[in-house]
Design a protein around this motif. Sequence first.
Motif, PDB file in Angstrom:
ATOM      1  N   LEU A  12      51.537 -42.714 -15.158  1.00 24.65           N
ATOM      2  CA  LEU A  12      50.642 -43.871 -15.236  1.00 24.65           C
ATOM      3  C   LEU A  12      49.382 -43.647 -14.404  1.00 24.65           C
ATOM      4  CD1 LEU A  12      49.945 -46.823 -15.977  1.00 24.65           C
ATOM      5  CD2 LEU A  12      51.378 -47.527 -14.052  1.00 24.65           C
ATOM      6  N   LEU A  13      49.540 -43.150 -13.190  1.00 23.26           N
ATOM      7  CA  LEU A  13      48.389 -42.925 -12.320  1.00 23.26           C
ATOM      8  C   LEU A  13      47.499 -41.807 -12.858  1.00 23.26           C
ATOM      9  CD1 LEU A  13      50.070 -43.345  -8.827  1.00 23.26           C
ATOM     10  CD2 LEU A  13      48.806 -45.042 -10.172  1.00 23.26           C
ATOM     11  N   ALA A  14      48.107 -40.748 -13.384  1.00 19.74           N
ATOM     12  CA  ALA A  14      47.325 -39.665 -13.989  1.00 19.74           C
ATOM     13  C   ALA A  14      46.563 -40.183 -15.212  1.00 19.74           C
ATOM     14  CB  ALA A  14      48.236 -38.506 -14.376  1.00 19.74           C
ATOM     15  N   PHE A  15      47.221 -41.000 -16.011  1.00 19.23           N
ATOM     16  CA  PHE A  15      46.558 -41.593 -17.181  1.00 19.23           C
ATOM     17  C   PHE A  15      45.364 -42.432 -16.761  1.00 19.23           C
ATOM     18  CE2 PHE A  15      46.112 -45.196 -20.118  1.00 19.23           C
ATOM     19  CZ  PHE A  15      45.828 -44.509 -21.292  1.00 19.23           C
ATOM     20  N   ALA A  16      45.546 -43.274 -15.745  1.00 22.87           N
ATOM     21  CA  ALA A  16      44.465 -44.143 -15.274  1.00 22.87           C
ATOM     22  C   ALA A  16      43.275 -43.310 -14.800  1.00 22.87           C
ATOM     23  CB  ALA A  16      44.955 -45.054 -14.152  1.00 22.87           C
ATOM     24  N   PHE A  17      43.543 -42.211 -14.113  1.00 25.70           N
ATOM     25  CA  PHE A  17      42.465 -41.344 -13.632  1.00 25.70           C
ATOM     26  C   PHE A  17      41.795 -40.608 -14.789  1.00 25.70           C
ATOM     27  CE2 PHE A  17      40.863 -37.269 -12.125  1.00 25.70           C
ATOM     28  CZ  PHE A  17      39.998 -37.685 -11.121  1.00 25.70           C
ATOM     29  N   LEU A  18      42.601 -39.953 -15.623  1.00 21.38           N
ATOM     30  CA  LEU A  18      42.058 -39.082 -16.666  1.00 21.38           C
ATOM     31  C   LEU A  18      41.314 -39.833 -17.765  1.00 21.38           C
ATOM     32  CD1 LEU A  18      44.992 -36.535 -16.931  1.00 21.38           C
ATOM     33  CD2 LEU A  18      42.729 -36.173 -15.897  1.00 21.38           C
ATOM     34  N   VAL A  19      41.785 -41.017 -18.120  1.00 28.43           N
ATOM     35  CA  VAL A  19      41.109 -41.775 -19.173  1.00 28.43           C
ATOM     36  C   VAL A  19      39.751 -42.295 -18.687  1.00 28.43           C
ATOM     37  CG1 VAL A  19      42.021 -44.109 -18.808  1.00 28.43           C
ATOM     38  CG2 VAL A  19      41.598 -43.316 -21.118  1.00 28.43           C
ATOM     39  N   ASN A  20      39.603 -42.448 -17.381  1.00 27.84           N
ATOM     40  CA  ASN A  20      38.339 -42.946 -16.832  1.00 27.84           C
ATOM     41  C   ASN A  20      37.318 -41.850 -16.550  1.00 27.84           C
ATOM     42  OD1 ASN A  20      38.096 -45.962 -16.353  1.00 27.84           O
ATOM     43  ND2 ASN A  20      40.226 -45.525 -15.843  1.00 27.84           N
ATOM     44  N   LEU A  21      37.722 -40.589 -16.568  1.00 37.84           N
ATOM     45  CA  LEU A  21      36.760 -39.506 -16.375  1.00 37.84           C
ATOM     46  C   LEU A  21      35.643 -39.532 -17.419  1.00 37.84           C
ATOM     47  CD1 LEU A  21      38.915 -36.437 -15.304  1.00 37.84           C
ATOM     48  CD2 LEU A  21      37.129 -37.552 -13.977  1.00 37.84           C
ATOM     49  N   PRO A  22      35.980 -39.517 -18.720  1.00 40.72           N
ATOM     50  CA  PRO A  22      34.886 -39.552 -19.705  1.00 40.72           C
ATOM     51  C   PRO A  22      34.132 -40.883 -19.703  1.00 40.72           C
ATOM     52  CG  PRO A  22      37.012 -39.619 -20.811  1.00 40.72           C
ATOM     53  CD  PRO A  22      37.287 -39.361 -19.364  1.00 40.72           C
ATOM     54  N   LEU A  23      34.825 -41.968 -19.367  1.00 32.94           N
ATOM     55  CA  LEU A  23      34.145 -43.263 -19.321  1.00 32.94           C
ATOM     56  C   LEU A  23      33.146 -43.307 -18.171  1.00 32.94           C
ATOM     57  CD1 LEU A  23      37.165 -45.600 -20.124  1.00 32.94           C
ATOM     58  CD2 LEU A  23      35.283 -44.946 -21.638  1.00 32.94           C
ATOM     59  N   GLY A  24      33.481 -42.718 -17.041  1.00 32.00           N
ATOM     60  CA  GLY A  24      32.541 -42.625 -15.926  1.00 32.00           C
ATOM     61  C   GLY A  24      31.364 -41.723 -16.277  1.00 32.00           C
ATOM     62  N   PHE A  25      31.644 -40.655 -17.013  1.00 30.54           N
ATOM     63  CA  PHE A  25      30.604 -39.743 -17.484  1.00 30.54           C
ATOM     64  C   PHE A  25      29.615 -40.486 -18.365  1.00 30.54           C
ATOM     65  CE2 PHE A  25      28.914 -36.443 -20.276  1.00 30.54           C
ATOM     66  CZ  PHE A  25      28.665 -35.401 -19.390  1.00 30.54           C
ATOM     67  N   LEU A  26      30.129 -41.292 -19.292  1.00 28.03           N
ATOM     68  CA  LEU A  26      29.275 -42.070 -20.193  1.00 28.03           C
ATOM     69  C   LEU A  26      28.574 -43.213 -19.467  1.00 28.03           C
ATOM     70  CD1 LEU A  26      31.645 -42.247 -23.269  1.00 28.03           C
ATOM     71  CD2 LEU A  26      29.539 -40.907 -23.075  1.00 28.03           C
ATOM     72  N   ARG A  27      29.270 -43.851 -18.522  1.00 34.45           N
ATOM     73  CA  ARG A  27      28.697 -44.967 -17.775  1.00 34.45           C
ATOM     74  C   ARG A  27      27.430 -44.552 -17.044  1.00 34.45           C
ATOM     75  NH1 ARG A  27      28.901 -45.657 -12.650  1.00 34.45           N
ATOM     76  NH2 ARG A  27      30.617 -44.187 -12.437  1.00 34.45           N
ATOM     77  N   THR A  29      25.085 -42.810 -18.022  1.00 36.77           N
ATOM     78  CA  THR A  29      23.900 -42.822 -18.891  1.00 36.77           C
ATOM     79  C   THR A  29      23.444 -44.230 -19.246  1.00 36.77           C
ATOM     80  OG1 THR A  29      25.194 -42.772 -20.938  1.00 36.77           O
ATOM     81  CG2 THR A  29      24.639 -40.652 -19.942  1.00 36.77           C
ATOM     82  N   ALA A  30      24.296 -45.219 -19.013  1.00 38.89           N
ATOM     83  CA  ALA A  30      23.981 -46.599 -19.407  1.00 38.89           C
ATOM     84  C   ALA A  30      23.166 -47.283 -18.312  1.00 38.89           C
ATOM     85  CB  ALA A  30      25.261 -47.376 -19.665  1.00 38.89           C
TER      86      ALA A  30
END
Length: 85
Positions: A12-27, A29-30
């Motif tokens: 669960l903790l790995a999922f929470a971290f890994l799924v947010n990596l690309p979202l932080g990358f995209l964030r 640029t916004a």
Amino acid sequence: MIHSQALGLASLLAFAFLVNLPLGFLRETAPKYSVRWFVYIHLSIPFIVAFRLAEGFGWNIIPLTLACAVAGQLAGGRFRRWKNR
């Protein structure tokens, strides 16, 4: 042997971290406080909650998942800034 609940928590903790990596990358640029910026920050929450409930964890795990999600957002944003140097 690793206890199944410990493995579920680690997943669960790995999922929470890994799924947010690309979202932080995209964030990164916004424009700050734009709709896209808020979507990138909050998009993972329903999936993390669903994973938490499927694993049978209660409310006491939320601070850990939140910390991992924030860490993923920050790491993704830093990677984007580092890449664009």
